[in-house]
Write a protein that holds these residues in place. Sequence first.
Motif, PDB file in Angstrom:
ATOM      1  N   ALA A  33       6.204 -12.604   2.139  1.00 47.12           N
ATOM      2  CA  ALA A  33       7.384 -11.742   2.169  1.00 47.12           C
ATOM      3  C   ALA A  33       8.378 -12.480   1.380  1.00 47.12           C
ATOM      4  O   ALA A  33       8.205 -13.801   1.320  1.00 47.12           O
ATOM      5  CB  ALA A  33       8.139 -11.644   3.645  1.00 47.12           C
ATOM      6  N   THR A  34       9.132 -11.858   0.671  1.00 43.03           N
ATOM      7  CA  THR A  34      10.181 -12.419  -0.179  1.00 43.03           C
ATOM      8  C   THR A  34      11.643 -11.845   0.260  1.00 43.03           C
ATOM      9  O   THR A  34      11.668 -10.629   1.002  1.00 43.03           O
ATOM     10  CB  THR A  34      10.073 -12.182  -1.648  1.00 43.03           C
ATOM     11  OG1 THR A  34      10.138 -10.519  -1.759  1.00 43.03           O
ATOM     12  CG2 THR A  34       8.667 -12.535  -2.286  1.00 43.03           C
ATOM     13  N   ILE A  35      12.680 -12.681  -0.106  1.00 44.12           N
ATOM     14  CA  ILE A  35      14.020 -12.126   0.569  1.00 44.12           C
ATOM     15  C   ILE A  35      14.868 -12.540  -0.817  1.00 44.12           C
ATOM     16  O   ILE A  35      14.836 -13.513  -1.489  1.00 44.12           O
ATOM     17  CB  ILE A  35      14.653 -13.191   1.550  1.00 44.12           C
ATOM     18  CG1 ILE A  35      13.749 -12.769   2.907  1.00 44.12           C
ATOM     19  CG2 ILE A  35      16.151 -12.801   1.810  1.00 44.12           C
ATOM     20  CD1 ILE A  35      14.227 -13.893   3.957  1.00 44.12           C
ATOM     21  N   VAL A  70       8.175  -7.030   1.860  1.00 43.75           N
ATOM     22  CA  VAL A  70       6.881  -7.739   2.219  1.00 43.75           C
ATOM     23  C   VAL A  70       5.908  -7.277   1.080  1.00 43.75           C
ATOM     24  O   VAL A  70       5.655  -6.202   0.767  1.00 43.75           O
ATOM     25  CB  VAL A  70       6.244  -6.842   3.504  1.00 43.75           C
ATOM     26  CG1 VAL A  70       4.813  -7.313   3.719  1.00 43.75           C
ATOM     27  CG2 VAL A  70       7.027  -7.099   4.834  1.00 43.75           C
ATOM     28  N   GLU A  71       5.261  -8.507   0.594  1.00 42.63           N
ATOM     29  CA  GLU A  71       4.478  -8.401  -0.663  1.00 42.63           C
ATOM     30  C   GLU A  71       3.101  -7.913  -0.292  1.00 42.63           C
ATOM     31  O   GLU A  71       2.461  -7.443  -1.156  1.00 42.63           O
ATOM     32  CB  GLU A  71       4.764  -9.577  -1.679  1.00 42.63           C
ATOM     33  CG  GLU A  71       6.075  -9.970  -1.897  1.00 42.63           C
ATOM     34  CD  GLU A  71       6.945  -8.969  -2.892  1.00 42.63           C
ATOM     35  OE1 GLU A  71       6.126  -8.173  -3.387  1.00 42.63           O
ATOM     36  OE2 GLU A  71       8.144  -8.986  -2.767  1.00 42.63           O
ATOM     37  N   SER A  72       2.687  -8.678   0.430  1.00 39.99           N
ATOM     38  CA  SER A  72       1.090  -8.526   0.731  1.00 39.99           C
ATOM     39  C   SER A  72       0.947  -9.035   1.812  1.00 39.99           C
ATOM     40  O   SER A  72       1.455  -9.822   2.802  1.00 39.99           O
ATOM     41  CB  SER A  72       0.436  -9.789  -0.200  1.00 39.99           C
ATOM     42  OG  SER A  72      -0.721  -9.701  -0.105  1.00 39.99           O
ATOM     43  N   VAL A  73      -0.221  -8.420   2.741  1.00 40.92           N
ATOM     44  CA  VAL A  73      -0.740  -8.428   3.915  1.00 40.92           C
ATOM     45  C   VAL A  73      -2.293  -8.674   4.002  1.00 40.92           C
ATOM     46  O   VAL A  73      -2.956  -7.903   3.224  1.00 40.92           O
ATOM     47  CB  VAL A  73      -0.478  -7.464   5.083  1.00 40.92           C
ATOM     48  CG1 VAL A  73      -1.136  -7.606   6.259  1.00 40.92           C
ATOM     49  CG2 VAL A  73       0.857  -7.127   4.939  1.00 40.92           C
ATOM     50  N   VAL A  74      -2.839  -9.829   4.556  1.00 41.46           N
ATOM     51  CA  VAL A  74      -4.272 -10.267   4.700  1.00 41.46           C
ATOM     52  C   VAL A  74      -4.547 -10.130   6.299  1.00 41.46           C
ATOM     53  O   VAL A  74      -3.838 -10.785   7.043  1.00 41.46           O
ATOM     54  CB  VAL A  74      -4.786 -11.373   4.192  1.00 41.46           C
ATOM     55  CG1 VAL A  74      -6.274 -11.533   4.230  1.00 41.46           C
ATOM     56  CG2 VAL A  74      -4.240 -11.333   2.673  1.00 41.46           C
ATOM     57  N   LEU A 117       5.403  -2.827   9.917  1.00 41.37           N
ATOM     58  CA  LEU A 117       6.639  -3.006   9.044  1.00 41.37           C
ATOM     59  C   LEU A 117       7.930  -2.115   9.390  1.00 41.37           C
ATOM     60  O   LEU A 117       8.892  -2.591   9.368  1.00 41.37           O
ATOM     61  CB  LEU A 117       5.755  -2.583   7.612  1.00 41.37           C
ATOM     62  CG  LEU A 117       6.897  -3.283   6.505  1.00 41.37           C
ATOM     63  CD1 LEU A 117       6.179  -3.531   5.347  1.00 41.37           C
ATOM     64  CD2 LEU A 117       7.942  -1.895   6.080  1.00 41.37           C
ATOM     65  N   GLY A 118       7.636  -1.201   9.675  1.00 45.09           N
ATOM     66  CA  GLY A 118       8.805   0.015   9.937  1.00 45.09           C
ATOM     67  C   GLY A 118       9.431  -0.666  11.112  1.00 45.09           C
ATOM     68  O   GLY A 118      10.542  -0.663  11.420  1.00 45.09           O
ATOM     69  N   ILE A 177       5.323  -0.317   1.277  1.00 46.34           N
ATOM     70  CA  ILE A 177       4.063  -0.711   1.779  1.00 46.34           C
ATOM     71  C   ILE A 177       3.323  -1.739   0.857  1.00 46.34           C
ATOM     72  O   ILE A 177       3.486  -1.624  -0.521  1.00 46.34           O
ATOM     73  CB  ILE A 177       3.023   0.593   2.069  1.00 46.34           C
ATOM     74  CG1 ILE A 177       3.528   1.531   2.576  1.00 46.34           C
ATOM     75  CG2 ILE A 177       1.542   0.099   2.440  1.00 46.34           C
ATOM     76  CD1 ILE A 177       4.106   1.061   4.021  1.00 46.34           C
ATOM     77  N   PRO A 178       3.173  -2.751   1.268  1.00 41.70           N
ATOM     78  CA  PRO A 178       2.520  -3.992   0.660  1.00 41.70           C
ATOM     79  C   PRO A 178       1.069  -4.061   0.003  1.00 41.70           C
ATOM     80  O   PRO A 178       0.451  -3.048   0.715  1.00 41.70           O
ATOM     81  CB  PRO A 178       2.870  -5.216   1.399  1.00 41.70           C
ATOM     82  CG  PRO A 178       2.800  -4.747   3.046  1.00 41.70           C
ATOM     83  CD  PRO A 178       3.151  -3.410   2.818  1.00 41.70           C
TER      84      PRO A 178
END
Length: 159
Positions: free
Chosen positions: A25-27, A36-40, A66-67, A99-100
């Motif tokens: 995630a980035t802020i 949220v950039e990416s999810v594994v 995420l929501g 959605i990431p």
Amino acid sequence: LVNPPAINFRFGRTTYAPCGSLVAATIEPRTGVIAVESVVSVLSAGVQHCPQMVSGQSQGAIAMALGNVLLEHCPNDRSGPGNGTWNLNRYAIARSTDIPQQELIVLPPAPGEITARGIAEAVMCPIGPSILNALAMATGGKRYTATPVTARTVLESLT
């Protein structure tokens, strides 16, 4: 389809799929806006009868979690969504732009495993804590214990 062995009914968790996730995630430092950039996710689903459904369930779980963590605010009083006046104009949910990028790693069944495992909530459970851990890392250790975590919440915690 093959039902699990009868003894499995004594151990409810053996019919559900363990899952773990990592979130990037980035802020935005000036505004506090979270992305949220990416999810594994790594999932042990047993025997997959329909891999496309497993993948779709994982994608939906990421959107829901995420929501829940970043967008959804439901007052627990008479002004809340139970009063019958709420719709999508008042209840924020994740949209496609939220959605990431996602990667799902489905582990192969254990040797001799012949049954599938239920994946519904199992793929959603690690997403919320993973998002909160990513935010803690992005803020130098600030922990958020109430949701939704908004840009305002982040900015207030950093000042």
